[in-house]
Design a protein around this motif. Sequence first.
Motif, mmCIF file in Angstrom:
data_model
loop_
_atom_site.group_PDB
_atom_site.id
_atom_site.type_symbol
_atom_site.label_atom_id
_atom_site.label_comp_id
_atom_site.label_asym_id
_atom_site.label_seq_id
_atom_site.Cartn_x
_atom_site.Cartn_y
_atom_site.Cartn_z
ATOM 1 N N ALA A 1 0.801 -1.221 0.000
ATOM 2 C CA ALA A 1 0.000 0.000 0.000
ATOM 3 C C ALA A 1 0.834 1.270 0.000
ATOM 4 N N THR A 2 2.159 1.149 0.079
ATOM 5 C CA THR A 2 2.984 2.335 0.311
ATOM 6 C C THR A 2 3.902 2.671 -0.862
ATOM 7 N N GLN A 3 4.418 3.891 -0.815
ATOM 8 C CA GLN A 3 5.367 4.365 -1.826
ATOM 9 C C GLN A 3 6.797 4.315 -1.312
ATOM 10 N N THR A 4 7.023 3.626 -0.201
ATOM 11 C CA THR A 4 8.355 3.542 0.394
ATOM 12 C C THR A 4 8.913 2.131 0.235
ATOM 13 N N ALA A 5 10.225 2.037 0.273
ATOM 14 C CA ALA A 5 10.904 0.742 0.222
ATOM 15 C C ALA A 5 12.150 0.817 1.087
ATOM 16 N N VAL A 6 12.357 -0.212 1.887
ATOM 17 C CA VAL A 6 13.544 -0.285 2.742
ATOM 18 C C VAL A 6 14.631 -1.057 2.008
ATOM 19 N N MET A 7 15.807 -0.466 1.949
ATOM 20 C CA MET A 7 16.971 -1.093 1.331
ATOM 21 C C MET A 7 18.183 -0.895 2.234
ATOM 22 N N TYR A 8 19.157 -1.773 2.088
ATOM 23 C CA TYR A 8 20.419 -1.608 2.803
ATOM 24 C C TYR A 8 21.511 -1.282 1.791
ATOM 25 N N VAL A 9 22.287 -0.269 2.103
ATOM 26 C CA VAL A 9 23.391 0.170 1.249
ATOM 27 C C VAL A 9 24.659 0.105 2.091
ATOM 28 N N ASN A 10 25.526 -0.861 1.782
ATOM 29 C CA ASN A 10 26.752 -1.067 2.564
ATOM 30 C C ASN A 10 26.455 -1.189 4.056
ATOM 31 N N GLY A 11 25.408 -1.944 4.373
ATOM 32 C CA GLY A 11 25.028 -2.185 5.758
ATOM 33 C C GLY A 11 24.205 -1.084 6.393
ATOM 34 N N ARG A 12 23.970 0.006 5.670
ATOM 35 C CA ARG A 12 23.208 1.138 6.213
ATOM 36 C C ARG A 12 21.782 1.093 5.671
ATOM 37 N N LYS A 13 20.798 1.236 6.577
ATOM 38 C CA LYS A 13 19.397 1.197 6.171
ATOM 39 C C LYS A 13 19.012 2.511 5.493
ATOM 40 N N VAL A 14 18.391 2.383 4.334
ATOM 41 C CA VAL A 14 17.948 3.550 3.566
ATOM 42 C C VAL A 14 16.488 3.336 3.188
#
Length: 379
Positions: free
Chosen positions: A134-147
Amino acid sequence: MSNYQKVIRGRDSLGKLREMADKTGIRKPMIIGTEPLIGTLMKKNPWLLSASVFSDFHANPDLADTKAGAALYMKANCDGLISVGGGSSIDTAKTIKARLDTADEEAVIGSKLEGRIQCPHIAIPGTAGTGSEATQTAVMYVNGRKVSLNHISLRPDGVILDASLLDSLPLYHKKSCALDALSQGIESYWSISSTDDSKVHAFLAIIGVLDNLKAYLAGDPHAAEEMLDASYQSGKAIQITRTTAAHAMSYMLTKKLGLAHGHACMITLPVLWEMMQDREEMQEVLKDLSAKMRLGDVRMGPKLLKGILYDLEMEIPPVPDEGILEELACSVNTERLNNHPVKMNGAEIKQAYRRAMTPLRENEKQACLDIWRYYGRES
């Protein structure tokens, strides 16, 4: 992009995927997901047997994974995405779409997207918890950092809510996902960004979980449909408001202690409520929230939530040493606390972690259990 989402509900509605694909303009999709759900999807939709499949991504999605996904999409000349599974599958699909929108990885990380790419996305949740569909957001990890990626173009164009996909989930996963949906509903309700519309969705999420949790875990198919819709409503709520401190504090609990996401959120949520319940500026919203939850007093809320944790036999980790507590507190991105209804400093965050993992006395624990068991009994 329209804010309107096409939604098909109902057990075995997976068979209507072709209908939704036609409506959203998908003729040659790439499927994002993992087994056994991909097998289930294709069994119900033989027209997908020749479709490209991308499964090479982590449970905690990594931005690096999505480069190969975007390359496969282009190589196969696909014209849309179908994601099936939990938040990892859906968020991976969203990030692949972001990569297709721009080749600049920094623009993807910063959510600086054009939003003009014609890449419709149908999301099919295989869990009842994240509400990512339902959302326009996505959680990703970049070099171990949550974005967190955040752009209106990343919101799926279509959603299929088929509760039969929940039947084979492990019990712990069902419990944790349900707690995630409940936490999102409560956090959205008290968020400083809440609106009249978001409170409707948050209310439906909260009551949907509380009224159906026991039957859902016992295998009731109607309760599973209600839980899946409650999860979707929690996503619609946080699409408007975003989450607050319990979610911000959950990520390191997952990383450091191995707790599933929803489990980690519910560890701190009751204590965060307790820390706000005597503050004058919180009286109105907590009284309103308590009334919506059919509780007579704001102090019953955290007890009810703790009762659920104990009744579901969800482990509450012992209080770690001071070094780990400090690491947990320092890990919380204070920018992610902007939606929390009260300001929290580092010492208060550390205190919340400590209180959340301090065992209750047996009489206190029993009182919490009694509140939940009374709440949940049939009239």
